[in-house]
Motif scaffolding. Structure first.
Motif, mmCIF file in Angstrom:
data_model
loop_
_atom_site.group_PDB
_atom_site.id
_atom_site.type_symbol
_atom_site.label_atom_id
_atom_site.label_comp_id
_atom_site.label_asym_id
_atom_site.label_seq_id
_atom_site.Cartn_x
_atom_site.Cartn_y
_atom_site.Cartn_z
ATOM 1 N N ARG A 59 27.957 49.081 42.424
ATOM 2 C CA ARG A 59 27.831 50.299 41.626
ATOM 3 C C ARG A 59 28.673 50.234 40.356
ATOM 4 O O ARG A 59 28.259 50.714 39.299
ATOM 5 N N ILE A 60 29.848 49.650 40.453
ATOM 6 C CA ILE A 60 30.683 49.484 39.257
ATOM 7 C C ILE A 60 29.941 48.617 38.247
ATOM 8 O O ILE A 60 29.909 48.925 37.041
ATOM 9 N N ARG A 61 29.317 47.567 38.719
ATOM 10 C CA ARG A 61 28.560 46.680 37.815
ATOM 11 C C ARG A 61 27.361 47.403 37.204
ATOM 12 O O ARG A 61 27.025 47.173 36.043
ATOM 13 N N ILE A 62 26.721 48.275 37.971
ATOM 14 C CA ILE A 62 25.609 49.070 37.434
ATOM 15 C C ILE A 62 26.102 49.956 36.295
ATOM 16 O O ILE A 62 25.460 50.065 35.247
ATOM 17 N N ARG A 100 35.972 41.834 51.347
ATOM 18 C CA ARG A 100 36.965 42.614 50.597
ATOM 19 C C ARG A 100 37.706 41.717 49.611
ATOM 20 O O ARG A 100 37.904 42.098 48.453
ATOM 21 N N THR A 101 38.121 40.545 50.050
ATOM 22 C CA THR A 101 38.812 39.616 49.157
ATOM 23 C C THR A 101 37.925 39.251 47.970
ATOM 24 O O THR A 101 38.367 39.269 46.810
ATOM 25 N N SER A 102 36.675 38.964 48.256
ATOM 26 C CA SER A 102 35.720 38.622 47.203
ATOM 27 C C SER A 102 35.508 39.795 46.247
ATOM 28 O O SER A 102 35.483 39.622 45.021
ATOM 29 N N ASN A 103 35.382 41.002 46.784
ATOM 30 C CA ASN A 103 35.157 42.166 45.934
ATOM 31 C C ASN A 103 36.374 42.505 45.080
ATOM 32 O O ASN A 103 36.233 42.885 43.922
ATOM 33 N N HIS A 109 38.167 40.323 37.980
ATOM 34 C CA HIS A 109 37.503 39.537 36.931
ATOM 35 C C HIS A 109 36.777 40.418 35.915
ATOM 36 O O HIS A 109 36.494 39.974 34.805
ATOM 37 N N LEU A 110 36.488 41.647 36.272
ATOM 38 C CA LEU A 110 35.854 42.559 35.308
ATOM 39 C C LEU A 110 36.818 42.979 34.212
ATOM 40 O O LEU A 110 36.392 43.422 33.146
ATOM 41 N N GLU A 111 38.129 42.839 34.495
ATOM 42 C CA GLU A 111 39.174 43.186 33.520
ATOM 43 C C GLU A 111 38.905 44.559 32.908
ATOM 44 O O GLU A 111 38.830 44.723 31.688
#
Length: 174
Positions: A59-62, A100-103, A109-111
């Protein structure tokens, strides 16, 4: 200025809270709920896994890509992860930790900047929501479900504690 640091601390800690809580419990406690229409700890963990797969970071990426022009996909409030159904609790805990670690890595990485946190997306039920609200809700969601797992386990001891039962607020009435 809005900060997500406290929420990130919650999100990072959740797997290390849930693992020792659930890992040593037998199925008798993990698979029992706290009344009609409630969930057991095993299923709550499946719900957290499903959220890691399809809710928070997607959702953040959307929001970052589409803003309010694309509504989030609906998330089933009672959803459980079908991919991990039937797995042992240890295996489910591993999956949760890995996701969770991956997310959290993906989120880092979205900074995200302060202005990114104010960017809005479109929730199918609540309408316009910001990335800051979404991340904050992710942490609150974790805390809610950790408490729910505790409640399900507590409930199994409701008769064993005798006269203390009225004083233990986390054990629901029958």
């Amino acid at each position: 200025m809005q900060t997500i640091a406290p929420t990130l601390a919650i999100l990072k800690a959740t797997p290390s809270i849930v693992r020792p809580l659930l890992e040593s419990l037998g199925d008798d406690l993990l698979m029992r709920d706290y009344g009609e229409g409630t969930f057991n700890s095993y299923d709550v963990l499946g719900h957290l896994i499903l959220g890691e797969r399809i809710d928070w970071l997607p959702r953040i990426r959307i929001v970052l890509e589409y803003g309010t022009t694309r509504t989030f996909d609906s998330f089933p409030w009672d959803g459980r992860d079908a991919q991990t159904a039937g797995m042992t609790i240890a295996d489910r805990l591993d999956v949760f930790e890995q996701l969770r670690t991956s997310n959290l890595s993906g989120l880092a990485h979205l900074e995200l900047t302060a202005s990114d946190l104010d960017r809005s997306g479109m929730h199918p039920r609540f309408g316009e929501v910001t990335i800051y609200q979404l991340i904050s809700t992710w942490g609150v969601h974790d805390l809610h479900h950790v408490a729910q797992m505790c409640k399900a386990v507590n409930y199994q001891f409701r008769d064993a504690i005798g006269p203390w039962r009225p004083h233990v607020n986390s054990i629901p009435s029958d």
